[in-house]
Design a protein around this motif. Sequence first.
Motif, PDB file in Angstrom:
ATOM      1  N   ILE A   1      -6.294  67.946 -17.927  1.00  0.00           N
ATOM      2  CA  ILE A   1      -7.610  68.294 -17.381  1.00  0.00           C
ATOM      3  C   ILE A   1      -8.288  69.332 -18.263  1.00  0.00           C
ATOM      4  CG2 ILE A   1      -8.838  69.256 -15.397  1.00  0.00           C
ATOM      5  CD1 ILE A   1      -6.649  68.169 -13.601  1.00  0.00           C
ATOM      6  N   ASN A   2      -7.498  70.284 -18.764  1.00  0.00           N
ATOM      7  CA  ASN A   2      -8.043  71.311 -19.645  1.00  0.00           C
ATOM      8  C   ASN A   2      -8.659  70.680 -20.893  1.00  0.00           C
ATOM      9  OD1 ASN A   2      -8.667  73.906 -20.326  1.00  0.00           O
ATOM     10  ND2 ASN A   2      -6.565  74.583 -20.641  1.00  0.00           N
ATOM     11  N   LYS A   3      -7.952  69.719 -21.470  1.00  0.00           N
ATOM     12  CA  LYS A   3      -8.466  69.036 -22.661  1.00  0.00           C
ATOM     13  C   LYS A   3      -9.701  68.208 -22.320  1.00  0.00           C
ATOM     14  CE  LYS A   3      -7.112  65.972 -26.443  1.00  0.00           C
ATOM     15  NZ  LYS A   3      -8.343  65.174 -26.337  1.00  0.00           N
ATOM     16  N   ALA A   4      -9.683  67.565 -21.152  1.00  0.00           N
ATOM     17  CA  ALA A   4     -10.849  66.781 -20.739  1.00  0.00           C
ATOM     18  C   ALA A   4     -12.074  67.671 -20.573  1.00  0.00           C
ATOM     19  CB  ALA A   4     -10.549  66.040 -19.437  1.00  0.00           C
TER      20      ALA A   4
ATOM     21  N   GLN B   1     -15.348  81.615 -15.775  1.00  0.00           N
ATOM     22  CA  GLN B   1     -16.218  80.858 -14.882  1.00  0.00           C
ATOM     23  C   GLN B   1     -17.068  79.901 -15.704  1.00  0.00           C
ATOM     24  OE1 GLN B   1     -16.385  80.776 -11.486  1.00  0.00           O
ATOM     25  NE2 GLN B   1     -14.551  82.071 -11.546  1.00  0.00           N
ATOM     26  N   PRO B   2     -17.302  78.680 -15.202  1.00  0.00           N
ATOM     27  CA  PRO B   2     -18.118  77.709 -15.945  1.00  0.00           C
ATOM     28  C   PRO B   2     -19.577  78.139 -15.976  1.00  0.00           C
ATOM     29  CG  PRO B   2     -17.647  76.894 -13.743  1.00  0.00           C
ATOM     30  CD  PRO B   2     -16.860  78.159 -13.900  1.00  0.00           C
ATOM     31  N   PRO B   3     -20.375  77.551 -16.858  1.00  0.00           N
ATOM     32  CA  PRO B   3     -21.802  77.900 -16.916  1.00  0.00           C
ATOM     33  C   PRO B   3     -22.523  77.529 -15.629  1.00  0.00           C
ATOM     34  CG  PRO B   3     -21.315  76.015 -18.331  1.00  0.00           C
ATOM     35  CD  PRO B   3     -20.008  76.562 -17.881  1.00  0.00           C
ATOM     36  N   ALA B   4     -23.569  78.282 -15.319  1.00  0.00           N
ATOM     37  CA  ALA B   4     -24.335  78.011 -14.101  1.00  0.00           C
ATOM     38  C   ALA B   4     -25.103  76.704 -14.204  1.00  0.00           C
ATOM     39  CB  ALA B   4     -25.298  79.165 -13.823  1.00  0.00           C
ATOM     40  N   LYS B   5     -25.546  76.361 -15.395  1.00  0.00           N
ATOM     41  CA  LYS B   5     -26.253  75.096 -15.612  1.00  0.00           C
ATOM     42  C   LYS B   5     -26.021  74.652 -17.044  1.00  0.00           C
ATOM     43  CE  LYS B   5     -30.799  77.072 -16.822  1.00  0.00           C
ATOM     44  NZ  LYS B   5     -30.438  78.492 -16.793  1.00  0.00           N
ATOM     45  N   ALA B   6     -26.343  73.389 -17.312  1.00  0.00           N
ATOM     46  CA  ALA B   6     -26.131  72.847 -18.657  1.00  0.00           C
ATOM     47  C   ALA B   6     -26.936  73.642 -19.675  1.00  0.00           C
ATOM     48  CB  ALA B   6     -26.538  71.374 -18.693  1.00  0.00           C
ATOM     49  N   GLY B   7     -26.278  74.008 -20.762  1.00  0.00           N
ATOM     50  CA  GLY B   7     -26.952  74.783 -21.806  1.00  0.00           C
ATOM     51  C   GLY B   7     -26.629  76.255 -21.753  1.00  0.00           C
TER      52      GLY B   7
ATOM     53  N   GLU C   1     -22.432  67.694 -14.356  1.00  0.00           N
ATOM     54  CA  GLU C   1     -21.829  67.492 -13.040  1.00  0.00           C
ATOM     55  C   GLU C   1     -20.381  67.024 -13.181  1.00  0.00           C
ATOM     56  OE1 GLU C   1     -24.457  64.770 -11.143  1.00  0.00           O
ATOM     57  OE2 GLU C   1     -25.962  66.314 -10.643  1.00  0.00           O
ATOM     58  N   ASP C   2     -20.115  66.148 -14.161  1.00  0.00           N
ATOM     59  CA  ASP C   2     -18.735  65.717 -14.408  1.00  0.00           C
ATOM     60  C   ASP C   2     -17.868  66.899 -14.847  1.00  0.00           C
ATOM     61  OD1 ASP C   2     -19.464  63.164 -13.780  1.00  0.00           O
ATOM     62  OD2 ASP C   2     -19.685  62.494 -15.861  1.00  0.00           O
ATOM     63  N   PHE C   3     -18.449  67.782 -15.672  1.00  0.00           N
ATOM     64  CA  PHE C   3     -17.714  68.967 -16.140  1.00  0.00           C
ATOM     65  C   PHE C   3     -17.345  69.871 -14.966  1.00  0.00           C
ATOM     66  CE2 PHE C   3     -17.859  73.425 -17.505  1.00  0.00           C
ATOM     67  CZ  PHE C   3     -16.894  73.426 -18.497  1.00  0.00           C
ATOM     68  N   MET C   4     -18.288  70.092 -14.054  1.00  0.00           N
ATOM     69  CA  MET C   4     -18.011  70.947 -12.900  1.00  0.00           C
ATOM     70  C   MET C   4     -16.972  70.311 -11.985  1.00  0.00           C
ATOM     71  SD  MET C   4     -19.658  73.674 -13.375  1.00  0.00           S
ATOM     72  CE  MET C   4     -19.421  74.426 -11.771  1.00  0.00           C
ATOM     73  N   GLY C   5     -17.024  68.981 -11.845  1.00  0.00           N
ATOM     74  CA  GLY C   5     -16.002  68.297 -11.059  1.00  0.00           C
ATOM     75  C   GLY C   5     -14.624  68.443 -11.678  1.00  0.00           C
ATOM     76  N   ALA C   6     -14.565  68.367 -13.006  1.00  0.00           N
ATOM     77  CA  ALA C   6     -13.289  68.552 -13.700  1.00  0.00           C
ATOM     78  C   ALA C   6     -12.762  69.969 -13.513  1.00  0.00           C
ATOM     79  CB  ALA C   6     -13.457  68.234 -15.186  1.00  0.00           C
ATOM     80  N   PHE C   7     -13.671  70.951 -13.484  1.00  0.00           N
ATOM     81  CA  PHE C   7     -13.232  72.343 -13.299  1.00  0.00           C
ATOM     82  C   PHE C   7     -12.636  72.548 -11.912  1.00  0.00           C
ATOM     83  CE2 PHE C   7     -14.300  76.854 -12.211  1.00  0.00           C
ATOM     84  CZ  PHE C   7     -13.334  77.432 -13.030  1.00  0.00           C
ATOM     85  N   GLU C   8     -13.233  71.928 -10.901  1.00  0.00           N
ATOM     86  CA  GLU C   8     -12.674  72.039  -9.549  1.00  0.00           C
ATOM     87  C   GLU C   8     -11.282  71.411  -9.494  1.00  0.00           C
ATOM     88  OE1 GLU C   8     -13.870  73.765  -7.052  1.00  0.00           O
ATOM     89  OE2 GLU C   8     -15.525  74.384  -8.354  1.00  0.00           O
ATOM     90  N   ALA C   9     -11.116  70.261 -10.172  1.00  0.00           N
ATOM     91  CA  ALA C   9      -9.791  69.626 -10.220  1.00  0.00           C
ATOM     92  C   ALA C   9      -8.809  70.494 -10.983  1.00  0.00           C
ATOM     93  CB  ALA C   9      -9.906  68.244 -10.871  1.00  0.00           C
ATOM     94  N   PHE C  10      -9.289  71.145 -12.047  1.00  0.00           N
ATOM     95  CA  PHE C  10      -8.436  72.027 -12.837  1.00  0.00           C
ATOM     96  C   PHE C  10      -7.924  73.196 -11.983  1.00  0.00           C
ATOM     97  CE2 PHE C  10      -8.232  76.004 -15.228  1.00  0.00           C
ATOM     98  CZ  PHE C  10      -7.250  75.702 -16.172  1.00  0.00           C
ATOM     99  N   LYS C  11      -8.821  73.813 -11.216  1.00  0.00           N
ATOM    100  CA  LYS C  11      -8.409  74.945 -10.373  1.00  0.00           C
ATOM    101  C   LYS C  11      -7.360  74.515  -9.354  1.00  0.00           C
ATOM    102  CE  LYS C  11     -12.503  76.340  -8.992  1.00  0.00           C
ATOM    103  NZ  LYS C  11     -13.512  77.170  -8.301  1.00  0.00           N
TER     104      LYS C  11
END
Length: 428
Positions: free
Chosen positions: A72-75, A340-346, A35-45
């Motif tokens: 953000i990219n590195k995070a 695009q980020p993964p749909a779910k973890a893994g 969830e943190d990763f997906m939040g970071a991706f939204e901030a990145f966009k």
Amino acid sequence: MHDKQPAKRGRTPKVAPEVAPEVKAVPDGVTAAFEDFMGAFEAFKEVNDRRLAEIEEKLVSDVVTRDKVERINKAMDDQSRMIDEMLLKKMRPSLSRGGAGEIEAAEHKAAFDAYIRRGDESGLRELEAKAMSAGTPADGGYLVPPETDSEIGRRLSVVSPVRALATVRQVSGSVLKKPFSPAGMTAGWVSETAARPQTGTAQLAELSFPTMELYAMPAASQALLDDAAVDIEAWIAGEVDIAFAEQEGTAFVSGDGVNKPKGLLSYDQVADGVWEWGKIGYVATGAAGAFSAAGASDVLVDVVYALKAGHRQNASFLMSRKTQGQIRKFKDADGNYIWQPPAKAGDPASLMGFPVAEAEDMPAIAADATSIAFGDFRAGYLVVDRVGVRVLRDPYSAKPYVLFYTTKRVGGGVQNFEAIKLLKFSAN
């Protein structure tokens, strides 16, 4: 209207049942990290869109905006790496507690534990005599129990991305020879009464995949071995698997074939327009050490369609994390991010709808570097494992430590040269 009737004496009025409060599941560590990763991706966009708008308006982006995009990219890369490590720990297999071979497995485990801790070979020799098998090679050593063997193999498939993508074959000999037909039989059209000339016969090429020895030699003090609380099998797997995986990952990508597997980047490379069997075709970006300034993502489309449709439907991208971080900024003509980020973890991330596998052994973007591979790696690359991981106990060479010479025989190479294409960062 009628008045309400008084409640009858002796009857208890009904009370609405108490509704239990809703209990929300507490997310585990992997879910929370994702969830943190997906939040970071939204901030990145959001920040990257601002950077692109600044370039469009002023022909240059603000340095603060650029720095924020990179941070953000590195995070996101760090968060993705943490998720991968957490999933790796969760995939540790539990040992079997049942089945027809439970007694034999327990005997082998106990005998192997005695050999590792005290050097007592009697139990393993007795088991070999029962099975009428030759488990001890000329230079000594014993096969690890099946649980440890499968543990190492399973964790390797996570750490080494090429192994996870490729076809894996187990052999009992030292070399796997595989026939392959580069071209099938020919056919032709004829009329009802015309002569039927003989058509060309399919030619077979023999591919050879020798297995090479991969070794590790962890050491332990006798005090550690005497400690009954230490799971020796888990310790061996933990010491060996990462060392094996790192060596394998490098060899499957860039190995020269001398005492190691031959990597997919070590074969002759030619421009895809003049591709021939035995070589791997590449598509050039049009700029040395960079994507083309005009339509940077167009060359990725060219690589995708350089692959035949039969292989394209099972294809994946293979690149390093740093290369993926650069592609993450690209948009298509409609303004949509092509990564695009993964749909779910893994799950893997996707690029233009195809999975992306991260291999840190893939070269970084540089002049004439083939930093991205795209293909059906299950059809294109073959990993050959000789059955069994062996351990030789050596209490003499490094006193007061006991050495465990652990070996595994592995080979690999390209088996279908049209199933893999490369992206080369060059002018042509």
